[in-house]
Enzyme design. Structure first.
Site, PDB file in Angstrom:
ATOM      1  CG  ASP A  50      -1.959   0.798   1.403  1.00  0.00           C
ATOM      2  OD1 ASP A  50      -2.736   0.778   0.551  1.00  0.00           O
ATOM      3  OD2 ASP A  50      -2.000   1.667   2.202  1.00  0.00           O
ATOM      4  CD  GLU A  68      -2.107   2.718  -3.549  1.00  0.00           C
ATOM      5  OE1 GLU A  68      -3.416   3.138  -3.945  1.00  0.00           O
ATOM      6  OE2 GLU A  68      -1.780   2.495  -2.531  1.00  0.00           O
TER       7      GLU A  68
HETATM    8  C1  ABC Z   1     -12.030   6.633   3.686  1.00  0.00           C
HETATM    9  C2  ABC Z   1     -13.301   6.813   3.350  1.00  0.00           C
HETATM   10  C3  ABC Z   1     -13.651   7.347   1.908  1.00  0.00           C
HETATM   11  C4  ABC Z   1     -13.317   8.897   2.302  1.00  0.00           C
HETATM   12  C5  ABC Z   1     -11.689   8.853   2.732  1.00  0.00           C
HETATM   13  C6  ABC Z   1     -11.230  10.386   3.146  1.00  0.00           C
HETATM   14  O1  ABC Z   1     -11.654   8.208   4.035  1.00  0.00           O
HETATM   15  O2  ABC Z   1     -13.816   5.250   2.979  1.00  0.00           O
HETATM   16  O3  ABC Z   1     -14.790   7.604   1.407  1.00  0.00           O
HETATM   17  O4  ABC Z   1     -13.195   9.658   1.017  1.00  0.00           O
HETATM   18  C7  ABC Z   1      -8.192   3.249   3.332  1.00  0.00           C
HETATM   19  C8  ABC Z   1      -9.490   2.750   2.989  1.00  0.00           C
HETATM   20  C9  ABC Z   1     -10.375   3.832   2.624  1.00  0.00           C
HETATM   21  C10 ABC Z   1     -10.239   5.021   3.175  1.00  0.00           C
HETATM   22  C11 ABC Z   1      -8.793   5.460   3.273  1.00  0.00           C
HETATM   23  C12 ABC Z   1      -8.627   6.717   4.184  1.00  0.00           C
HETATM   24  O5  ABC Z   1      -8.131   4.434   3.820  1.00  0.00           O
HETATM   25  O6  ABC Z   1      -9.314   1.709   2.021  1.00  0.00           O
HETATM   26  O7  ABC Z   1     -11.902   3.512   2.464  1.00  0.00           O
HETATM   27  O8  ABC Z   1     -11.176   6.226   2.847  1.00  0.00           O
HETATM   28  O9  ABC Z   1      -8.795   6.231   5.421  1.00  0.00           O
HETATM   29  C13 ABC Z   1      -4.288   3.079  -0.643  1.00  0.00           C
HETATM   30  C14 ABC Z   1      -5.531   1.847  -0.611  1.00  0.00           C
HETATM   31  C15 ABC Z   1      -6.738   2.494   0.014  1.00  0.00           C
HETATM   32  C16 ABC Z   1      -6.527   2.756   1.489  1.00  0.00           C
HETATM   33  C17 ABC Z   1      -5.259   3.374   1.745  1.00  0.00           C
HETATM   34  C18 ABC Z   1      -4.920   3.929   3.055  1.00  0.00           C
HETATM   35  C19 ABC Z   1      -4.236   3.611   0.719  1.00  0.00           C
HETATM   36  O10 ABC Z   1      -5.592   1.226  -1.968  1.00  0.00           O
HETATM   37  O11 ABC Z   1      -7.618   1.457  -0.108  1.00  0.00           O
HETATM   38  O12 ABC Z   1      -7.660   3.614   2.047  1.00  0.00           O
HETATM   39  O13 ABC Z   1      -3.980   2.745   3.680  1.00  0.00           O
HETATM   40  C20 ABC Z   1      -4.065   8.261  -2.201  1.00  0.00           C
HETATM   41  C21 ABC Z   1      -2.728   7.286  -2.094  1.00  0.00           C
HETATM   42  C22 ABC Z   1      -2.967   5.881  -2.104  1.00  0.00           C
HETATM   43  C23 ABC Z   1      -4.494   5.579  -1.433  1.00  0.00           C
HETATM   44  C24 ABC Z   1      -5.545   6.506  -1.899  1.00  0.00           C
HETATM   45  C25 ABC Z   1      -6.888   6.076  -1.404  1.00  0.00           C
HETATM   46  O14 ABC Z   1      -5.171   7.800  -1.683  1.00  0.00           O
HETATM   47  O15 ABC Z   1      -1.692   7.737  -2.759  1.00  0.00           O
HETATM   48  O16 ABC Z   1      -2.144   5.186  -1.699  1.00  0.00           O
HETATM   49  N1  ABC Z   1      -4.623   4.019  -1.515  1.00  0.00           N
HETATM   50  C26 ABC Z   1      -4.586  11.265  -6.577  1.00  0.00           C
HETATM   51  C27 ABC Z   1      -3.189  11.267  -5.863  1.00  0.00           C
HETATM   52  C28 ABC Z   1      -3.206   9.801  -5.229  1.00  0.00           C
HETATM   53  C29 ABC Z   1      -4.408   9.402  -4.460  1.00  0.00           C
HETATM   54  C30 ABC Z   1      -5.548   9.750  -5.188  1.00  0.00           C
HETATM   55  C31 ABC Z   1      -6.957   9.260  -4.428  1.00  0.00           C
HETATM   56  O17 ABC Z   1      -5.659  10.741  -5.886  1.00  0.00           O
HETATM   57  O18 ABC Z   1      -2.186  11.252  -6.683  1.00  0.00           O
HETATM   58  O19 ABC Z   1      -1.823   9.849  -4.408  1.00  0.00           O
HETATM   59  O20 ABC Z   1      -4.333   8.273  -3.825  1.00  0.00           O
HETATM   60  O21 ABC Z   1      -6.836  10.388  -3.406  1.00  0.00           O
HETATM   61  C32 ABC Z   1      -4.861  12.066 -11.642  1.00  0.00           C
HETATM   62  C33 ABC Z   1      -3.457  11.906 -11.285  1.00  0.00           C
HETATM   63  C34 ABC Z   1      -3.704  11.136  -9.982  1.00  0.00           C
HETATM   64  C35 ABC Z   1      -4.578  11.606  -8.952  1.00  0.00           C
HETATM   65  C36 ABC Z   1      -5.895  11.534  -9.634  1.00  0.00           C
HETATM   66  C37 ABC Z   1      -7.108  11.858  -8.750  1.00  0.00           C
HETATM   67  O22 ABC Z   1      -6.085  12.488 -10.960  1.00  0.00           O
HETATM   68  O23 ABC Z   1      -2.895  11.577 -12.222  1.00  0.00           O
HETATM   69  O24 ABC Z   1      -2.266  11.355  -9.426  1.00  0.00           O
HETATM   70  O25 ABC Z   1      -4.456  10.780  -7.905  1.00  0.00           O
HETATM   71  O26 ABC Z   1      -5.206  12.800 -13.133  1.00  0.00           O
END
Ligand code: ABC
Ligand code: CA
Length: 492
Positions: free
Chosen positions: A220, A244
């Site tokens: 992760d 990831e």
């Molecule tokens: C919870 C709620 C959600 C609420 C959130 C604030 O809190 O359920 O409804 O919105 C875990 C849980 C989630 C939880 C989170 C936070 O924890 O599964 O349900 O959300 O408490 C990993 C896992 C993921 C996990 C975590 C945390 C990490 O797969 O399941 O979530 O352990 C970032 C991280 C990435 C992470 C993801 C959720 O957030 O980097 O590791 N996933 C951009 C950023 C990314 C970012 C992404 C999503 O948005 O670059 O870094 O990911 O927020 C493109 C760009 C991209 C860009 C997109 C949006 O646009 O090229 O870079 O991505 O054009």
């Protein structure tokens, strides 16, 4: 010399551990442990909006391995296994497993250590692999500042980075040292610069792999930890590691391919989604991103994990339900260079939107296998990939090419498989004309999705008219097991 001795003794000590090479021929079914199957096959209600534990367990997975293996998968990826924040927070319960509270205990909602061992034994007895999701970057807090004494084994502030939210994704220091999450559940950012923390994680991952006979790990939040942390961690795990790095830019993701076994192919995912989400998507953007990844990832795309859906993004069918587009997009992970990953529920036609709607309980589908066109599609795609691997001993190191990209059609060649894709949609009648296939003159060919037969032309070329905007996946008839087609016609 010293180095090679070390390699030998590591290999001997982990005789069961699966290497990156062992994983290349596999195909992975990703499931959310809490949402896949219950221990006693009961079907409790599960409203995704509630964000609470619904009752899925490791024992439940054991009971449903026929369902997974029946589709042709030979590996599963399960949710993180360690103990999480307990009880309700402003963001719900930690049913997904990503809010670690204690690195050294298991999440008792999912079962006991014996249950987890039983799962890996049951998988191995079937020749299947177990991939476990692991989180290093952070632990779960329930306030800002968090109560550090609730975190184990790092129960003091000094083992974490000082509090700040990630606010600027273009600033790598901000991305690595500041915190994900929100005020309800801050993701308390571990100090991965601290030597004692590094040592802990390296022996921790070795312990998880050996205690539960884990064959591979999904890591992760990789981009939130300094890149040079990962090679030591990957080595300590002694298994295939897939990271990831949630980013659409090949240039950003590529360097991580040098420190891990592979990466989840997010750059391709962005282009795959946008190519097939409507009839006006760009196939040539998909082509150019794939070519860029092929030339800049450390192992080409061969060890990358390829996916259409996962737990973080809206399901594809929440964007479009055009079955022509859906079937083409779903085919991609199975015809490309890397390791296919299918997110549970896609085969049942699930349509949930963004987190948490995309984490539906699978028991609500009844695990039905008959008259489920997408489940049948996935089964055929796994069968086709296996047949191609068996027919060409170089298949897994043959880089795919694009012999034709024309308007709404695309041909993808990975000999002996020729995948004919289109984003024309279900009301279109696509046709493809492809030369340089590598097939013999007048060779007998078969579309593995429909078992329709074709014949190559006098120079091995292929001209095919499809229907309803569906993909056509060609193999030489001689390379494809005909009993498969008989069972297909028998079951319809
Ligand atoms: C919870 C709620 C959600 C609420 C959130 C604030 O809190 O359920 O409804 O919105 C875990 C849980 C989630 C939880 C989170 C936070 O924890 O599964 O349900 O959300 O408490 C990993 C896992 C993921 C996990 C975590 C945390 C990490 O797969 O399941 O979530 O352990 C970032 C991280 C990435 C992470 C993801 C959720 O957030 O980097 O590791 N996933 C951009 C950023 C990314 C970012 C992404 C999503 O948005 O670059 O870094 O990911 O927020 C493109 C760009 C991209 C860009 C997109 C949006 O646009 O090229 O870079 O991505 O054009
Ligand atoms: Ca970090």
């Amino acid at each position: 010399m010293l180095l090679s001795l070390l390699t030998v003794s590591l290999a001997a000590g982990s005789a069961l551990a699966a290497s990156t090479d062992d994983w290349r021929r596999r195909s992975i079914y990703q499931l959310v442990t809490d949402r896949f199957a219950t221990s006693n096959d009961s079907s409790p209600t599960c409203d995704t909006d509630d964000r609470v534990y619904c009752g899925g367990t490791w024992q439940g997975i054991v009971n449903k391995l026929d369902y997974i293996q029946g589709m042709g998968f030979d590996a599963i990826w399960i949710s993180p296994i360690v103990a999480n924040v307990e009880g309700s927070t402003g963001d719900g319960e930690s049913y997904h497993g990503y809010w670690t509270a204690d690195q050294n205990s298991l999440n008792s909602h999912f079962g006991t250590a014996d249950d987890l061992v039983a799962l890996s034994s049951a998988l191995h007895a079937r020749g299947m692999y177990l991939m476990v999701d692991v989180v290093v970057n952070h632990m779960g807090g329930t306030s800002v500042p968090p109560d550090y004494s609730t975190l184990a084994p790092f129960n003091s502030e000094s083992k974490f980075h000082p509090f700040c939210w990630i606010t600027d994704y273009s600033n790598q220091t901000n991305v690595e040292h500041c915190w994900l999450g929100d005020n309800s559940v801050p993701l308390v950012d571990v100090n991965t610069e601290d030597d004692s923390v590094v040592d802990f994680f390296n022996s921790w991952i070795a312990g998880i792999v050996s205690n539960y006979s884990v064959d591979g790990i999904r890591i992760d939040t990789v981009k939130h930890v300094r890149q040079d942390f990962w090679s030591g961690f990957a080595e300590a795990s002694a298994v295939y590691t897939v990271g990831e790095i949630f980013d659409g830019d090949v240039n950003y993701v590529s360097p991580y391919t040098k420190v891990l076994g592979g990466v989840l192919d997010y750059p391709t995912w962005y282009q795959l989604t946008s190519a097939f989400e409507s009839t006006s998507g760009s196939l040539s953007n998909l082509v150019s991103t794939v070519q860029q990844a092929q030339s800049s990832y450390a192992n080409g795309e061969f060890t990358a994990g390829s996916f259409l859906e996962n737990q973080d993004n809206p399901r594809f069918q929440s964007i479009t339900t055009d079955q022509g587009l859906v079937k083409n997009a779903m085919s991609w992970p199975f015809i490309q260079d890397g390791i296919p990953i299918l997110y549970y529920g896609q085969e049942q036609g699930y349509t949930g939107g963004g987190d948490p709607a995309n984490r539906e309980a699978l028991w609500l589908s009844g695990y039905v296998t008959q008259e489920k066109p997408l489940l049948q599609l996935v089964t055929s795609l796994n069968a086709a990939r296996k047949a191609a691997i068996a027919a060409n001993s170089n298949y897994l190191s043959t880089a795919l090419t694009f012999p034709s990209v024309e308007g709404s059609t695309l041909a993808v060649l990975k000999y002996p498989m020729l995948a004919l894709l289109t984003n024309g949609g279900s009301s279109s009648t696509p046709s493809w004309s492809v030369s340089g296939t590598g097939y013999d003159a007048n060779e007998a060919l078969i579309d593995v999705l429909t078992c329709t037969t074709y014949t190559a032309d006098g120079s091995g070329g292929v001209s095919i008219t499809g229907s309803a905007g569906e993909p056509v996946i060609i193999l030489p008839t001689i390379a494809f097991n005909q009993t498969y087609c008989q069972s297909l016609s028998g079951s319809s």
